[in-house]
Design an enzyme around this catalytic site. Structure first.
Site, PDB file in Angstrom:
ATOM      1  N   GLU A  42      -4.157 107.173 170.632  1.00  0.00           N
ATOM      2  CA  GLU A  42      -5.453 106.169 169.987  1.00  0.00           C
ATOM      3  C   GLU A  42      -5.266 104.877 169.089  1.00  0.00           C
ATOM      4  O   GLU A  42      -3.714 104.367 167.826  1.00  0.00           O
ATOM      5  CB  GLU A  42      -6.579 107.417 169.161  1.00  0.00           C
ATOM      6  CG  GLU A  42      -7.517 106.374 168.914  1.00  0.00           C
ATOM      7  CD  GLU A  42      -8.125 106.907 167.830  1.00  0.00           C
ATOM      8  OE1 GLU A  42      -8.499 107.813 167.371  1.00  0.00           O
ATOM      9  OE2 GLU A  42      -9.667 105.978 167.124  1.00  0.00           O
TER      10      GLU A  42
ATOM     11  N   ASP B   6       1.366  97.877 164.844  1.00  0.00           N
ATOM     12  CA  ASP B   6       0.915  96.538 165.696  1.00  0.00           C
ATOM     13  C   ASP B   6       0.830  97.242 166.921  1.00  0.00           C
ATOM     14  O   ASP B   6       1.718  97.085 166.830  1.00  0.00           O
ATOM     15  CB  ASP B   6       1.309  95.782 164.958  1.00  0.00           C
ATOM     16  CG  ASP B   6       0.410  94.523 164.934  1.00  0.00           C
ATOM     17  OD1 ASP B   6       0.060  94.494 166.608  1.00  0.00           O
ATOM     18  OD2 ASP B   6       0.449  93.432 164.257  1.00  0.00           O
TER      19      ASP B   6
ATOM     20  N   ASP C 194     -11.319  96.115 165.926  1.00  0.00           N
ATOM     21  CA  ASP C 194     -11.936  94.516 165.474  1.00  0.00           C
ATOM     22  C   ASP C 194     -12.367  93.684 166.915  1.00  0.00           C
ATOM     23  O   ASP C 194     -11.709  93.757 167.298  1.00  0.00           O
ATOM     24  CB  ASP C 194     -10.790  94.146 164.864  1.00  0.00           C
ATOM     25  CG  ASP C 194     -11.030  95.131 163.444  1.00  0.00           C
ATOM     26  OD1 ASP C 194     -11.235  96.387 163.867  1.00  0.00           O
ATOM     27  OD2 ASP C 194      -9.839  95.131 163.340  1.00  0.00           O
TER      28      ASP C 194
ATOM     29  N   LYS D 105     -14.096  84.828 166.607  1.00  0.00           N
ATOM     30  CA  LYS D 105     -13.852  83.532 167.569  1.00  0.00           C
ATOM     31  C   LYS D 105     -13.306  83.554 168.279  1.00  0.00           C
ATOM     32  O   LYS D 105     -12.240  84.130 168.288  1.00  0.00           O
ATOM     33  CB  LYS D 105     -13.177  83.176 166.286  1.00  0.00           C
ATOM     34  CG  LYS D 105     -14.150  83.316 164.412  1.00  0.00           C
ATOM     35  CD  LYS D 105     -13.531  81.956 163.585  1.00  0.00           C
ATOM     36  CE  LYS D 105     -13.916  82.087 162.403  1.00  0.00           C
ATOM     37  NZ  LYS D 105     -13.388  82.387 161.095  1.00  0.00           N
TER      38      LYS D 105
ATOM     39  N   ASP E 162     -20.380  99.341 169.500  1.00  0.00           N
ATOM     40  CA  ASP E 162     -21.130  99.354 169.475  1.00  0.00           C
ATOM     41  C   ASP E 162     -21.841  97.701 169.845  1.00  0.00           C
ATOM     42  O   ASP E 162     -22.562  96.777 169.596  1.00  0.00           O
ATOM     43  CB  ASP E 162     -21.801 100.001 168.154  1.00  0.00           C
ATOM     44  CG  ASP E 162     -21.917  99.177 166.921  1.00  0.00           C
ATOM     45  OD1 ASP E 162     -20.470  98.578 166.817  1.00  0.00           O
ATOM     46  OD2 ASP E 162     -22.086  98.072 166.187  1.00  0.00           O
TER      47      ASP E 162
ATOM     48  N   THR F  87     -16.428 108.949 166.730  1.00  0.00           N
ATOM     49  CA  THR F  87     -15.438 108.494 165.373  1.00  0.00           C
ATOM     50  C   THR F  87     -16.275 107.982 164.110  1.00  0.00           C
ATOM     51  O   THR F  87     -17.051 107.964 164.305  1.00  0.00           O
ATOM     52  CB  THR F  87     -15.030 106.941 165.736  1.00  0.00           C
ATOM     53  OG1 THR F  87     -16.028 106.015 165.715  1.00  0.00           O
ATOM     54  CG2 THR F  87     -14.274 106.648 167.095  1.00  0.00           C
ATOM     55  N   GLU F  88     -15.265 108.026 162.878  1.00  0.00           N
ATOM     56  CA  GLU F  88     -16.268 107.176 161.662  1.00  0.00           C
ATOM     57  C   GLU F  88     -16.818 105.825 161.865  1.00  0.00           C
ATOM     58  O   GLU F  88     -18.716 106.506 161.767  1.00  0.00           O
ATOM     59  CB  GLU F  88     -14.945 107.278 160.944  1.00  0.00           C
ATOM     60  CG  GLU F  88     -14.684 107.885 159.633  1.00  0.00           C
ATOM     61  CD  GLU F  88     -13.144 108.087 160.445  1.00  0.00           C
ATOM     62  OE1 GLU F  88     -12.599 107.724 161.456  1.00  0.00           O
ATOM     63  OE2 GLU F  88     -12.941 108.927 159.328  1.00  0.00           O
ATOM     64  N   TYR F  89     -17.274 105.476 162.723  1.00  0.00           N
ATOM     65  CA  TYR F  89     -18.125 104.328 163.217  1.00  0.00           C
ATOM     66  C   TYR F  89     -18.526 104.350 163.838  1.00  0.00           C
ATOM     67  O   TYR F  89     -19.748 103.846 163.975  1.00  0.00           O
ATOM     68  CB  TYR F  89     -17.009 102.726 163.923  1.00  0.00           C
ATOM     69  CG  TYR F  89     -16.254 102.314 162.550  1.00  0.00           C
ATOM     70  CD1 TYR F  89     -15.247 102.248 161.763  1.00  0.00           C
ATOM     71  CD2 TYR F  89     -16.325 101.004 162.486  1.00  0.00           C
ATOM     72  CE1 TYR F  89     -14.815 101.296 160.425  1.00  0.00           C
ATOM     73  CE2 TYR F  89     -16.123  99.951 161.945  1.00  0.00           C
ATOM     74  CZ  TYR F  89     -15.473 101.116 160.642  1.00  0.00           C
ATOM     75  OH  TYR F  89     -14.277  99.655 159.764  1.00  0.00           O
ATOM     76  N   GLU F  90     -18.401 105.002 165.286  1.00  0.00           N
ATOM     77  CA  GLU F  90     -19.622 105.424 165.664  1.00  0.00           C
ATOM     78  C   GLU F  90     -20.556 106.665 165.325  1.00  0.00           C
ATOM     79  O   GLU F  90     -22.044 106.238 165.670  1.00  0.00           O
ATOM     80  CB  GLU F  90     -18.802 106.146 167.034  1.00  0.00           C
ATOM     81  CG  GLU F  90     -19.412 106.382 168.466  1.00  0.00           C
ATOM     82  CD  GLU F  90     -19.013 107.921 168.825  1.00  0.00           C
ATOM     83  OE1 GLU F  90     -17.702 107.883 169.238  1.00  0.00           O
ATOM     84  OE2 GLU F  90     -19.658 107.653 170.480  1.00  0.00           O
TER      85      GLU F  90
HETATM   86  N1  SAM Z   1     -11.284 104.268 165.485  1.00  0.00           N
HETATM   87  C1  SAM Z   1     -11.736 104.021 164.089  1.00  0.00           C
HETATM   88  C2  SAM Z   1     -13.303 104.247 164.925  1.00  0.00           C
HETATM   89  O1  SAM Z   1     -13.973 104.116 165.061  1.00  0.00           O
HETATM   90  O2  SAM Z   1     -14.151 105.044 162.938  1.00  0.00           O
HETATM   91  C3  SAM Z   1     -12.013 102.404 163.779  1.00  0.00           C
HETATM   92  C4  SAM Z   1     -12.722 101.057 163.683  1.00  0.00           C
HETATM   93  S1  SAM Z   1     -12.086 100.135 162.704  1.00  0.00           S
HETATM   94  C5  SAM Z   1     -13.269  99.445 162.791  1.00  0.00           C
HETATM   95  C6  SAM Z   1     -10.551  99.282 163.961  1.00  0.00           C
HETATM   96  C7  SAM Z   1      -9.093  99.640 163.225  1.00  0.00           C
HETATM   97  O3  SAM Z   1      -7.783  99.387 164.189  1.00  0.00           O
HETATM   98  C8  SAM Z   1      -8.970  99.459 162.545  1.00  0.00           C
HETATM   99  O4  SAM Z   1      -7.970 100.976 160.579  1.00  0.00           O
HETATM  100  C9  SAM Z   1      -7.695  98.534 161.519  1.00  0.00           C
HETATM  101  O5  SAM Z   1      -6.706  98.583 160.856  1.00  0.00           O
HETATM  102  C10 SAM Z   1      -6.995  99.014 162.689  1.00  0.00           C
HETATM  103  N2  SAM Z   1      -6.221  97.858 163.859  1.00  0.00           N
HETATM  104  C11 SAM Z   1      -6.754  96.472 163.822  1.00  0.00           C
HETATM  105  N3  SAM Z   1      -6.054  95.972 165.176  1.00  0.00           N
HETATM  106  C12 SAM Z   1      -4.694  96.887 164.865  1.00  0.00           C
HETATM  107  C13 SAM Z   1      -3.865  96.555 166.384  1.00  0.00           C
HETATM  108  N4  SAM Z   1      -3.237  95.260 166.835  1.00  0.00           N
HETATM  109  N5  SAM Z   1      -2.471  97.282 165.900  1.00  0.00           N
HETATM  110  C14 SAM Z   1      -3.678  98.306 164.840  1.00  0.00           C
HETATM  111  N6  SAM Z   1      -4.707  98.925 164.846  1.00  0.00           N
HETATM  112  C15 SAM Z   1      -5.112  98.138 164.625  1.00  0.00           C
END
Ligand code: SAM
Length: 216
Positions: free
Chosen positions: A48, A100, A122, A126, A158, A196-199
């Site tokens: 994931e 990353d 994320d 933009k 979403d 997921t948490e966000y879901e």
């Molecule tokens: N997946 C989780 C959920 O659905 O509850 C968290 C969603 S959160 C909006 C997005 C996560 O992706 C953040 O913790 C962020 O730090 C991570 N993230 C964003 N860009 C990333 C990247 N290029 N590589 C690894 N993680 C990344």
């Protein structure tokens, strides 16, 4: 995700046996070695990317002991939250990486990954940041390299503009869509789905949750 600097997060990750901190490494200690060397078995590898606090992948790991799971997160301050839960579990099929997603192909050999989950990535609204979206062709190219021939991605969000963008990017990259769902929980919480948490948060707010599955 709101980021707070958590004191000692990096140190906690370094000390923790279930995590891999990629800073200063070039990936050769892991690439092509996940099954044999890291997990010590020949089970499929599912990852994931952007796992946040890790609720989704941790639950998956508990439900599927015959799969090797790797949760990838860019920020130590977020990853450390997943570790707190991980430390209470006996399971040996779950590892976390602070990495990353840009560096995916440095840490995974061609065909080494059987499934990629992207949850509530994320949106980078933009236009000039479109390449940073985890479903852009920029990242699909990387997924293409590390996925096994039968491998696929599953994406939930979403965010409808991000979802529509993702569908277009899949077309552009020549991927085949196996599922496109614009309202996963239309009739109540979907079966065989881990939230997921966000879901959970967005579902409770009444936002439609979109899900796609695609392979190349
Ligand atoms: N997946 C989780 C959920 O659905 O509850 C968290 C969603 S959160 C909006 C997005 C996560 O992706 C953040 O913790 C962020 O730090 C991570 N993230 C964003 N860009 C990333 C990247 N290029 N590589 C690894 N993680 C990344």
């Amino acid at each position: 995700m709101r980021l707070r600097n958590i004191r000692g997060a990096q140190e906690k990750i370094l000390e923790n046996p279930y995590t891999i901190q990629t800073d200063g490494l070039n990936g050769d200690d892991y690439k092509g070695l996940w099954q044999d060397k890291i997990f010590g078995n020949h089970n499929p590898v599912h990852i994931e990317i952007g796992m946040g606090k890790g609720q989704f992948i941790t639950q998956l790991a508990l439900e599927h002991p015959g799969i090797n799971y790797i949760g990838i997160e860019k920020y130590s301050s977020v990853l450390v939250r997943a570790l707190e839960k991980r430390e209470t579990l006996e399971t040996d099929n779950l590892i976390f990486m602070r990495m990353d997603a840009e560096d995916l192909t440095s840490y995974f050999a061609p065909g080494e990954v059987d499934r990629i989950y992207l949850n509530f990535s994320d949106p980078w609204p933009k236009d000039r940041h479109a390449k940073r979206r985890l479903t852009s062709t920029n990242f699909l190219e990387r997924y293409d390299k590390v996925l096994s021939p039968d491998g696929y991605i599953q994406f939930k969000t979403d965010n409808r503009p991000l979802f529509d963008f993702s569908l277009e990017q899949l077309d552009e990259a020549g991927w085949i869509k196996d599922e496109v769902n614009f309202d996963l929980h239309k009739d109540g919480p979907a079966p065989n789905n881990i939230m997921t948490e966000y879901e959970m948060k967005f579902y409770q707010m009444g936002n439609p949750i979109c899900r796609l599955v695609a392979h190349r």
